[in-house]
Design a protein around this motif. Structure first.
Motif, PDB file in Angstrom:
ATOM      1  N   GLU A 101     -13.169   4.023   4.202  1.00 26.90           N
ATOM      2  CA  GLU A 101     -13.957   3.882   5.484  1.00 26.90           C
ATOM      3  C   GLU A 101     -14.861   4.148   4.949  1.00 26.90           C
ATOM      4  N   GLU A 148      -8.797  -4.340   0.459  1.00 31.52           N
ATOM      5  CA  GLU A 148      -7.566  -4.005   1.102  1.00 31.52           C
ATOM      6  C   GLU A 148      -6.655  -5.195   0.845  1.00 31.52           C
ATOM      7  N   THR A 208      -5.274   4.635   1.255  1.00 30.88           N
ATOM      8  CA  THR A 208      -4.284   4.436   1.312  1.00 30.88           C
ATOM      9  C   THR A 208      -5.104   3.443  -0.911  1.00 30.88           C
ATOM     10  N   GLU A 237      -7.042   0.987   1.561  1.00 31.40           N
ATOM     11  CA  GLU A 237      -8.258   0.956   2.659  1.00 31.40           C
ATOM     12  C   GLU A 237      -8.847   1.959   2.351  1.00 31.40           C
ATOM     13  N   ARG A 286       1.016  -1.397   0.058  1.00 30.83           N
ATOM     14  CA  ARG A 286      -0.172   0.191   0.213  1.00 30.83           C
ATOM     15  C   ARG A 286       1.161   1.340  -0.387  1.00 30.83           C
TER      16      ARG A 286
END
Length: 625
Positions: free
Chosen positions: A519, A512, A530, A517, A485
């Motif tokens: 959210e 992932e 990321t 990354e 990442r």
């Protein structure tokens, strides 16, 4: 032989309810539409457990008289239609009188309602197909509907409901659409105890879009306002650079009702012909107003599909509305087009027959615009391909400075091959390995797309985008179990459609693994922190959207979803045709292609390079037989 019998009321109610109520989202749609028909200016919507456990819809509308509260739950009881002729000019969202009866047949329902001038209201309770129980109560003006334990008495239907997050997203999508369709109503949406948004309710569509769909999406839109005959179109459409990988951000509302209209969708996309990359789709929030007799909404129980008495005026209105809005934005920052100033055109000649160069169409009362024939939809069909633009699409102009400050233009005559082929012909054995001892000479690139070089005794032309795409794909595929990442300097918010966001949240482990990354940001957006390190130089937002599009296109086909995502990520990150590169970059790419036998075809199957041995060139020029 079984005898014919009349079904009991309970069974008949359950069957009828199944036609109207499919999932919690169906309940929400009916209740919110009733609130709007009641003249509400503020509506609060709350769901818990995806809506299957708890739904509450409160409004400040006109309310229901105490002696009519129980009657509202009878099938075909409605205040919106009284005669057969009323069906030809429906001006309300609901009209069949089936919604409350259907909801009550499969859930526990409570209704509190009070008229404006009444001192007290009435509480009405009903479960299954039982009788409604009423009693006086204190409550604010308007109506509050509470629905609990949906399908508690229909286990077969209950087991087909999806996960709470999926059902909740479907319900949220309904709230979003109705909030966009009525910006004059303030909508407050609460999900599992968390307030998600409250729309302004001031009648401004952009404010509702900003609240519901997010700032990033709202900033890509331009205003649309147009009137053609009896059809009026207003709303917002995206700039060409704001195109999407899917059609999930296209919203059409006809007379205040969200609809899925192929006529409107095709007209919208035709308006972007020539200004949007093939394979991309425009986004919009468009509201169409027309006489009720021009549209039939009574063709589907969910009232999402409509039928027009004549599709042509609707198509024309949407097409010219969007086309006119895009013309006004040409040359503005973010429009995706650069227009050189031109002298005012001479007045056009009057149209003569169907082949006239210009047609006139009213843009707004008191104003007429000239519509060029080339604005009209192309007659030929185009086939979308997930490939870069063809070299012929780029103008033959002097190239700008290349990346790194080095300018790559035409190479000196002495740097070119002695006898380049006048008409390239395919050569056999393109997949064969090139010499181990690499004898490589790179001359430059042509059409800003193809690398021209000599390898040993062969003339080699390399498609730099296809080659780089394959190299990236191989790297991704080799390490896809866990890609390294790269942390973004600043997290970015990515707006998504409801279905897209649902798919992303359900596939977080996959993203992932791929180096993203992600959210939940609430509403229709996610936060990206990321990206895959191998693609750190790519634009993070569009790269992630390509990965999402790959997931959506192959959803349900888990074995190929990963492959499709990797294809799209590699294509998005690869060097683009039409953009000049330095000689160092060209040589590095050419060396990799020549030395790696796994780089012979792009992930989509197109050849990476073409080769002509010196002997073939001499045959072409007649030097040898």
């Amino acid at each position: 032989m079984a005898s014919i019998q009349v079904l009991s009321k309970e069974v008949a109610e359950l069957i009828a309810a199944g036609e109207v109520i499919e999932r919690p989202a169906s309940v929400l749609k009916e209740l919110i539409e009733n609130a709007i028909d009641a003249g509400a200016t503020a509506v609060t919507v709350e769901i818990q457990g995806g809506g299957s456990k708890y739904i509450r819809v409160s409004d400040n509308g006109c309310g229901i008289a105490p002696d009519e509260a129980a009657r509202a739950f009878l099938r075909h009881a409605t205040s919106k239609v009284s005669t057969a002729g009323d069906l030809d000019c429906i001006g309300t969202l609901g009209f069949r009188g089936e919604a409350l009866a259907s909801i009550a047949a499969v859930a526990h329902v409570e209704m509190m309602t009070r008229l404006k001038d009444a001192e007290t209201g009435v509480l009405c309770r009903i479960s299954g197909a039982g009788e409604a129980e009423t009693e006086a109560c204190g409550c604010p003006q308007g109506t509050t509907m509470v629905v609990r334990d949906l399908f508690y008495n229909v286990p077969a239907r209950l087991k087909f409901l999806k996960k709470d997050i999926t059902e909740g997203n479907a319900a949220a999508a309904i709230v979003d659409k109705i909030a966009l369709s009525h910006p004059e109503v303030s909508f407050r949406f609460i999900r599992d105890g968390k307030p998600l948004y409250r729309t302004p309710g001031d009648g401004a569509l952009l404010g509702a879009v900003y609240t519901v769909l997010g700032r990033e999406f709202a900033n890509t839109l331009v205003p649309v306002e147009y009137e053609l005959g009896q059809v009026k179109v207003e709303g917002l459409a995206c700039r060409p650079m704001g195109s999407r990988a899917r059609r999930t951000m296209q919203f059409f509302f006809i007379n205040g009702r969200y609809t899925q209209s192929n006529t409107c969708a095709v007209a919208l996309e035709r308006a972007y012909d020539g200004s949007m990359m093939t394979g991309k789709f425009p986004a919009c929030v468009l509201k169409l107003a027309m006489p009720p007799e021009m549209v039939d909404v009574n063709v589907h129980p969910a009232k999402i599909e409509v039928r027009f008495t004549d599709e042509k005026p609707v198509f024309d209105a949407v097409y010219f509305a969007v086309k006119t809005a895009l013309k006004k934005t040409e040359g503005l920052p973010g429009s995706g087009t650069a227009v050189k100033p031109a002298p005012p055109p001479a007045p056009p000649k009057p149209p003569e027959g169907p082949a006239a160069s210009y047609q006139t169409a009213p843009a707004s009362p008191g104003l007429r615009v000239q519509v060029k024939e080339e604005w009209l939809p192309r007659r030929r069909e185009t086939v979308p391909l997930d490939v870069e633009a063809d070299p012929v699409d780029f103008a033959d102009e002097a190239p700008p400075a290349a990346k790194g400050g080095e300018e790559i233009g035409r190479q000196p005559a002495d740097a070119l091959p002695e006898t380049p082929p006048a008409e390239p012909a395919p050569a056999n054995g393109q997949t064969a390995l090139l010499p181990d001892a690499l004898d490589l000479q790179v001359f430059g690139e042509i059409f800003s797309t193809y690398i021209l070089c000599r390898v040993g005794g062969e003339l080699v032309v390399i498609d730099k985008h296809a080659a780089h795409e394959r190299i990236l794909y191989n790297e991704l595929e080799k390490n896809h179990e866990q890609l390294a990442r790269q942390l973004l300097l600043a997290s970015i918010t990515v707006p998504l459609g409801r279905a897209e966001k649902e798919a992303v949240l359900e596939s977080l482990p996959l993203f992932e693994r791929l180096g993203f990354e992600v959210e939940d940001f609430g509403g229709n957006a996610v936060v990206l922190r990321t990206v895959p390190a191998v693609m750190a130089d790519a634009d993070a937002g569009p790269l992630f959207l390509e990965a999402v599009a790959g997931l959506m296109d192959k959803r349900g086909e888990k074995l190929s979803a990963l492959e499709e995502i990797l294809h799209r990520m590699a294509c998005r990150s690869a060097v683009k045709g039409g953009i000049l590169n330095t000689m160092e970059e060209l040589r590095t790419l050419a060396e990799t292609v020549c030395q790696d036998e796994n780089v012979r075809y792009c992930p989509h199957g197109r050849p990476v390079m073409l080769r002509w041995p010196k002997r073939e060139l001499e045959k072409l020029f007649g030097r040898i037989q």
